[in-house]
Scaffold this active site. Structure first.
Site, mmCIF file in Angstrom:
data_model
loop_
_atom_site.group_PDB
_atom_site.id
_atom_site.type_symbol
_atom_site.label_atom_id
_atom_site.label_comp_id
_atom_site.label_asym_id
_atom_site.label_seq_id
_atom_site.Cartn_x
_atom_site.Cartn_y
_atom_site.Cartn_z
ATOM 1 C CB SER A 1 -0.875 0.103 1.288
ATOM 2 O OG SER A 1 -1.673 1.229 1.380
ATOM 3 C CE1 TYR B 1 -4.315 -2.314 4.813
ATOM 4 C CE2 TYR B 1 -3.162 -0.095 4.496
ATOM 5 C CZ TYR B 1 -3.933 -1.309 4.025
ATOM 6 O OH TYR B 1 -3.886 -1.742 2.598
#
Length: 318
Positions: free
Chosen positions: A164, A176
C-alpha cells in the site's frame, strides 16, 4: 545538456515500454494461486485471469465466497477455503496446490488477503488491535509465501505482494501501516534472495479504493466503538470536539477519496504475472502514482505538513 537529458529520459521510457509489452509464453498452462478471493481485488483478479485462460487456484475465507466465485467463472478455476492466520490451514492449502500443479510448479503466488481495522489514532487502540491486523497482513503473507516458495521456485515464477502507499507513508493509526511497511521489507529481502533462482517479486503499492474494507457505515461504526472503549483520560485529552471532527474527516475521506476502478490495481497484478519484464513496484491508482509516491520523497517535515494540515485540533497538547 538539457537536450541530452530529455533524450535519455525519453529513450529510457521507450525501451521500458517495449520490454514491458512482451508477454510470457504458454500462459494458459500456468497456475496462479491467489489469496483473499471472496471479494475486492482478489475476486476481480481471479475472474480477470480466468478470462485470459490461466489456471486459477483461488483461496477464499468463506464457503459462500468460494461458491459465488465458482458460479461466475470457468471450470478451470478451483477454490479452497484458507485462513492465512492458521499455519495448519496454510499447510493444507499448499498440499492442495501441489496436487493441482504437479511437476509444473506454481507460476504465480498473489498475496492479496488482508484486513484494515481497527483504524484510529494509536493512543485509542490496544496492543491486540495492532496484532490482529499484523497477524493477517504480514504474518499470514509470510506464512503463505514460505509454504508456497518451493512450488514457485520449481516454475521460476512470480510472487506478487499487495502492499500500500501506507507502506511508504504512515499516517493512519493501527496495525495496517505497520503491516504494509513489513510487506515492503519482506518483499525486498525476498527479491534479492530469490534472484539466483529466477523468481521475480513484485510489490503493489495501491492507493485508496472502494472495496468491502472501505464500506462507509461499517468503518464509522468501528471508529465509534473504538472511541467508546478508549480510556477516559485519553478521551479527555483529545476532547469530544476532536472526535466529532475526526469522524467527519474520516467519513469524507471514505466517501470522496476512494476510487471505484479496481482495474487500476488488478491490471498491475496481471502485468506482474504475465509480462516477461515485470516491474519491481507498481503504483496502483492515480492517487498513489501522482500524489503519495512523490510525496514520500519529500523531506519529512514537508510531508508531515501536507499530511496533517487538515487534521482536527486536540483540547490540549500532552
Amino acid at each position: 545538456m538539457w537536450f541530452n537529458l530529455v533524450i535519455s529520459v525519453a529513450l529510457f521510457f521507450l525501451i521500458r515500454w517495449f520490454l514491458e509489452r512482451q508477454t510470457v509464453e504458454n500462459l494458459k498452462e500456468k497456475y496462479v494461486f491467489i489469496t483473499g478471493c471472496d471479494s475486492g481485488f482478489g475476486n476481480l483478479l481471479a475472474r480477470q485471469l480466468d478470462m485470459q485462460g490461466l489456471r486459477i487456484l483461488a483461496g477464499c475465507f468463506s464457503q459462500k465466497g468460494a461458491e459465488e466465485l465458482e458460479r461466475v467463472t470457468s471450470d478451470r478455476l478451483k477454490t479452497i477455503i484458507i485462513d492465512v492466520t492458521s499455519t495448519e490451514s496454510v499447510a493444507m492449502a499448499t498440499e492442495w496446490v501441489k496436487g493441482h500443479v504437479g511437476n509444473k510448479g506454481l507460476w504465480g503466488l498473489v498475496n492479496n488477503a488482508g484486513i484494515v481495522h481497527p483504524v484510529a489514532p494509536s493512543e485509542w487502540l490496544t496492543k491486540n488491535d495492532f496484532a490482529k491486523v499484523i497477524d493477517v497482513n504480514l504474518g499470514g503473507l509470510i506464512d503463505v509465501t514460505l509454504h508456497m516458495l518451493p512450488l514457485v521456485k520449481k516454475a521460476k515464477g512470480r510472487v506478487v505482494n499487495v502492499a500500500s502507499i501506507l507502506g511508504r507513508l504512515a499516517f493512519i493509526g493501527g496495525g495496517y501501516c505497520l503491516s504494509k511497511y513489513g510487506v515492503e521489507a519482506f518483499s525486498d529481502c525476498l527479491r534479492r534472495e530469490l534472484r539466483p533462482f529466477g523468481v521475480k517479486i513484485a510489490i503493489i503499492e495501491l492507493g485508496f479504493f472502494r472495496t468491502g474494507l472501505s464500506e462507509v457505515q461499517g468503518n464509522l461504526n468501528q471508529l465509534e466503538q473504538i472511541w467508546t472503549n478508549a480510556a477516559q483520560e485519553t478521551k479527555d485529552s483529545y476532547g469530544q470536539t476532536f472526535f466529532d471532527d475526526y469522524y467527519k474527516l474520516f467519513k469524507e475521506a471514505i466517501v470522496t477519496q476512494c476510487s471505484t476502478d479496481l482495474y487500476l490495481v488488478t491490471d498491475c497484478m496481471e502485468h506482474a504475472l504475465t509480462s516477461k519484464h515485470p516491474r519491481t513496484r507498481y503504483s496502483g491508482g492515480w492517487d498513489s502514482q501522482f500524489f503519495f509516491i512523490p510525496l514520500s520523497y519529500l523531506p519529512t517535515v514537508l510531508a508531515d505538513l501536507v499530511l496533517t494540515w487538515s487534521w482536527p485540533k486536540t483540547v490540549r497538547g500532552v
